[in-house]
Enzyme design. Structure first.
Site, PDB file in Angstrom:
ATOM      1  NE  ARG A 109      -2.982   0.394   3.261  1.00  0.00           N
ATOM      2  CZ  ARG A 109      -2.481   0.934   4.364  1.00  0.00           C
ATOM      3  NH1 ARG A 109      -2.101   2.196   4.369  1.00  0.00           N
ATOM      4  NH2 ARG A 109      -2.350   0.230   5.470  1.00  0.00           N
ATOM      5  CE1 TYR A 125     -17.353   9.444 -16.078  1.00  0.00           C
ATOM      6  CE2 TYR A 125     -16.232   9.517 -13.954  1.00  0.00           C
ATOM      7  CZ  TYR A 125     -16.981   8.834 -14.892  1.00  0.00           C
ATOM      8  OH  TYR A 125     -17.362   7.547 -14.637  1.00  0.00           O
ATOM      9  CG  ASP A 185      -9.649  14.039 -16.099  1.00  0.00           C
ATOM     10  OD1 ASP A 185      -8.998  13.377 -16.922  1.00  0.00           O
ATOM     11  OD2 ASP A 185     -10.659  13.597 -15.520  1.00  0.00           O
ATOM     12  CE  LYS A 230     -12.781   5.628 -19.066  1.00  0.00           C
ATOM     13  NZ  LYS A 230     -12.697   6.205 -17.796  1.00  0.00           N
TER      14      LYS A 230
HETATM   15  C1  LIG Z   1     -12.551  12.309 -18.034  1.00  0.00           C
HETATM   16  C2  LIG Z   1     -12.672  11.243 -16.981  1.00  0.00           C
HETATM   17  N1  LIG Z   1     -12.096  11.435 -15.786  1.00  0.00           N
HETATM   18  C3  LIG Z   1     -12.192  10.517 -14.797  1.00  0.00           C
HETATM   19  C4  LIG Z   1     -12.896   9.349 -14.986  1.00  0.00           C
HETATM   20  C5  LIG Z   1     -12.990   8.338 -13.862  1.00  0.00           C
HETATM   21  O1  LIG Z   1     -12.145   7.251 -14.123  1.00  0.00           O
HETATM   22  P1  LIG Z   1     -12.375   5.751 -13.579  1.00  0.00           P
HETATM   23  O2  LIG Z   1     -13.596   5.213 -14.246  1.00  0.00           O
HETATM   24  O3  LIG Z   1     -11.111   5.060 -13.986  1.00  0.00           O
HETATM   25  O4  LIG Z   1     -12.534   5.850 -12.104  1.00  0.00           O
HETATM   26  C6  LIG Z   1     -13.508   9.102 -16.222  1.00  0.00           C
HETATM   27  C7  LIG Z   1     -14.257   7.857 -16.447  1.00  0.00           C
HETATM   28  O5  LIG Z   1     -14.916   7.674 -17.443  1.00  0.00           O
HETATM   29  C8  LIG Z   1     -13.398  10.086 -17.248  1.00  0.00           C
HETATM   30  O6  LIG Z   1     -13.976   9.911 -18.450  1.00  0.00           O
END
Ligand SMILES: Cc1ncc(COP(=O)(O)O)c(C=O)c1O
Length: 395
Positions: free
Chosen positions: A59, A112, A184, A209
């Site tokens: 961890r 998101y 992000d 992704k």
């Molecule tokens: C732009 C963006 N940020 C954060 C996330 C969150 O990621 P996770 O699903 O890996 O927790 C997503 C998920 O689709 C996303 O599209």
């Protein structure tokens, strides 16, 4: 050859790893272990006290994860990185590190859906407020900043409307006030955009992704200065505990090796599909960073993105039901949230990724009921086009 002058494609394969440190293994080994043994009680004491380098417990740190973190720091042009069990674990660790009760977060005009949910939670539970800002000029941005704004949180391209935020504009205004800028960078990956090189402070990803690229891992990563990463590691990562598993880190290292070739193909396919969709009579509006009709966004794209990316959103003439009918007619393209996989995916943001956003907010973000988001995969673009074409004929 200078080892620190290597190009992105080479770093994606080699950065952070030396086979000499791992029994000459070509591929980084998977250290699938929860804990590490000490030679003596005294050594354990020294490691816990930070007086001796070495692993203690997975961890806190793990050798496979460390290779991934070093590679991602290099690719994003940051000093250090920390991997997490999901993109949302990364988002929440960063926001928890940068805010306290009474603070304010200024966000890009869309985020998101689950990030939106987290912002609501922070507001209701900890009185950490937030606002959304167009950030399109320095004046608008400065007007939207508050004396208690403790961080600026940006998505660019914005999910799912593909609007762009000018990173240098935001970073220079924020710097004057000493406010950290978080980006992000999920939609671009470091191959298309490196926000730190434009003056931003912290980058995070849903590594689920494009970083993974194969649809088989949920993970997140944060990149920033050594001091910030040390602080997050010591607090929100170690004690909240949303760490990545070594196996998932190993899969991400494998995915990263092909990131540049995959991204090139995603972008090529998306550009071809954009050309097909932009003139289709049943398509109302199309959102794509490479769309030269959006002059302002297009010039931001050329300033900070290498290519327009692999995501296209488009609204269909008709109603929510027309959009859903289109999805149901598809034969090759899969109906699924997520993005950046080899398979082309389609989703309906209003009822899926952004369903948690109240309707009024959703409309302000430009998420109409007829909007669809396409994550263009790696198939032959003609096959993707023919699938959409036959589905459009049926609505
Ligand atoms: C732009 C963006 N940020 C954060 C996330 C969150 O990621 P996770 O699903 O890996 O927790 C997503 C998920 O689709 C996303 O599209």
């Amino acid at each position: 050859m200078e080892k620190n002058n290597l190009r992105f494609e080479t770093e994606a394969i080699h950065a952070g790893y030396s086979s000499k440190e791992h029994q000459d293994s070509l591929v980084p080994p998977l250290y699938q272990t929860s804990t590490f043994t000490f030679d003596s009680a005294e050594q354990g004491e020294r490691r816990f006290a930070g007086q001796e380098e070495g692993y203690v417990y997975s961890r806190l740190a793990n050798p496979t994860v460390k290779i991934l973190e070093e590679r991602m720091a290099k690719l994003e042009q940051g000093e250090a990185a920390l991997a997490f069990s999901s993109g949302m674990a990364a988002v929440s660790a960063v926001l928890a590190a940068l805010t306290k009760t009474g603070d304010h977060i200024l966000c890009s005009q869309g985020v998101y859906g689950c990030t939106f949910g987290l912002l609501q939670f922070l507001k209701e539970k900890y009185n950490i407020g937030h606002d959304f800002s167009a950030m399109s000029t320095k004046e608008i941005l400065e007007n939207d900043l508050k004396p208690n704004t403790s961080c600026i949180y940006i998505e660019t391209p914005i999910n799912p409307t593909m609007k762009l935020v000018d990173l240098e504009l935001v970073a220079s205004a924020a710097k004057q006030r000493g406010i950290p800028v978080v980006v992000d960078n999920t939609f671009c990956s470091p191959y298309l955009q490196t926000p730190i090189s434009h003056g931003c402070d912290i980058v995070l990803h849903s590594a689920t992704k494009y970083i993974c690229g194969h649809g088989d891992v949920i993970a997140g990563i944060v990149i920033g200065s050594s001091n910030f990463i040390k602080e997050v590691s010591r607090t929100t990562q170690k004690d909240i505990g949303g760490i990545i598993s070594p196996f998932d880190a190993w899969l991400l290292l494998r995915g990263l090796k092909t990131l540049p070739v995959r991204m090139d193909r995603h972008c090529e396919n998306a550009s071809m599909l954009f050309e097909f969709l932009r003139t289709h009579p049943k398509v109302e509006t199309i959102y794509f960073p490479g769309n030269s009709d959006f002059t302002e966004d297009n010039s931001i794209m050329h300033k900070q993105m290498k290519k327009p990316g692999g995501l296209i959103s488009f609204s269909i003439k008709g109603t929510k039901q027309t959009a859903q009918l289109l999805m149901n007619q598809l034969k090759l393209i899969k109906i699924a949230v997520s993005l950046g996989d080899a398979e082309t995916l389609i989703q309906h943001p209003a009822t899926m990724t952004h369903a948690v956003v109240p309707e009024e907010e959703r409309r302000k973000m430009g998420i109409e009921d007829t909007l669809l988001r396409l994550s263009v995969g790696l198939e032959a673009w003609e096959d993707i086009k023919e699938d959409i074409e036959q589905a459009l004929e049926k609505i």
